[in-house]
Design a protein around this motif. Structure first.
Motif, short mmCIF file in Angstrom:
data_model
loop_
_atom_site.label_atom_id
_atom_site.label_comp_id
_atom_site.label_asym_id
_atom_site.label_seq_id
_atom_site.Cartn_x
_atom_site.Cartn_y
_atom_site.Cartn_z
N PHE A 127 0.84 -1.21 0.00
CA PHE A 127 0.00 0.00 0.00
C PHE A 127 0.88 1.25 0.00
O PHE A 127 0.69 2.16 -0.82
N PHE A 128 1.85 1.31 0.89
CA PHE A 128 2.69 2.49 1.03
C PHE A 128 3.50 2.74 -0.25
O PHE A 128 3.60 3.87 -0.72
N LYS A 129 4.02 1.67 -0.82
CA LYS A 129 4.81 1.82 -2.05
C LYS A 129 3.95 2.26 -3.23
O LYS A 129 4.36 3.10 -4.02
N ASN A 130 2.73 1.71 -3.33
CA ASN A 130 1.84 2.10 -4.42
C ASN A 130 1.44 3.57 -4.33
O ASN A 130 1.37 4.26 -5.35
N ILE A 131 1.18 4.05 -3.15
CA ILE A 131 0.73 5.44 -2.98
C ILE A 131 1.92 6.40 -2.94
O ILE A 131 1.93 7.43 -3.59
N GLY A 132 2.94 6.04 -2.16
CA GLY A 132 4.07 6.96 -1.93
C GLY A 132 5.23 6.81 -2.89
O GLY A 132 6.09 7.68 -2.95
N GLY A 133 5.30 5.69 -3.60
CA GLY A 133 6.37 5.49 -4.56
C GLY A 133 7.61 4.80 -4.02
O GLY A 133 8.45 4.34 -4.80
N VAL A 134 7.74 4.72 -2.72
CA VAL A 134 8.88 4.02 -2.10
C VAL A 134 8.36 3.17 -0.95
O VAL A 134 7.33 3.49 -0.36
N PRO A 135 9.06 2.10 -0.61
CA PRO A 135 8.65 1.29 0.54
C PRO A 135 8.82 2.07 1.85
O PRO A 135 9.60 3.03 1.91
N PRO A 136 8.11 1.68 2.89
CA PRO A 136 8.19 2.42 4.16
C PRO A 136 9.59 2.47 4.76
O PRO A 136 9.98 3.49 5.34
N ASP A 137 10.38 1.41 4.62
CA ASP A 137 11.74 1.45 5.18
C ASP A 137 12.62 2.46 4.47
O ASP A 137 13.43 3.15 5.11
N CYS A 138 12.45 2.60 3.17
CA CYS A 138 13.21 3.62 2.42
C CYS A 138 12.77 5.03 2.84
O CYS A 138 13.59 5.92 2.99
#
Length: 149
Positions: A127-138
């Motif tokens: 979800f985070f990567k799809n919306i924000g473009g990067v994974p949460p850890d990045c």
């Protein structure tokens, strides 16, 4: 609306410029103004419900049921007043909270995931990567790099 009614309405405005709400008493305009007021109230209520339930409920159908309207009608109102689909409004609120929580280095990503109502960290990461473009850890590493500089 026929021309005579339009002219009478214009003349009333020229003679007595009253507020738009007062025009609701005019038989011809009452339904239109009620519709405008009611739908904008639904949009406001939808945003309030998101604020109360976004951590537990991620589906527009939940909010539509709470508002006693169909999901399709909720979509129409959201596009008209908020310029976003209902799901996008929910996702934007989730992302705002996720970004805020990820700035706290004491919280693990799985704790952020569970606090936002995701069943599995992999769902949250996707979800985070799809919306924000990067994974949460990045995102977290990037933010920590900025705050240490």
């Amino acid at each position: 609306m026929n021309k005579r009614i339009e002219q009478e309405t214009i003349q009333r405005w020229e003679i007595n410029p009253i507020s738009v709400v007062a025009l609701a008493w005019d038989k011809e305009l009452k339904g239109i103004l009620f519709q405008i007021t009611w739908t904008s109230t639904i949009a406001s209520s939808f945003l309030e419900l998101i604020e109360l339930h976004y951590k537990q409920h991620h589906s527009p159908s939940f909010y539509a049921k709470k508002l006693n309207i169909t999901t399709r009608y909720l979509g129409k109102i959201c596009h008209q007043y908020l310029r976003h689909a209902p799901k996008d409004c929910i996702h934007l609120r989730l992302m705002k909270e996720a970004c805020s929580l990820l700035k706290n280095p004491d919280l693990e990503i799985k704790e952020v995931c569970w606090s936002l109502g995701f069943s599995y960290p992999s769902y949250f990461t996707r979800f985070f990567k799809n919306i924000g473009g990067v994974p949460p850890d990045c995102y977290r590493r990037f933010f920590q790099g900025i705050s240490h500089t």
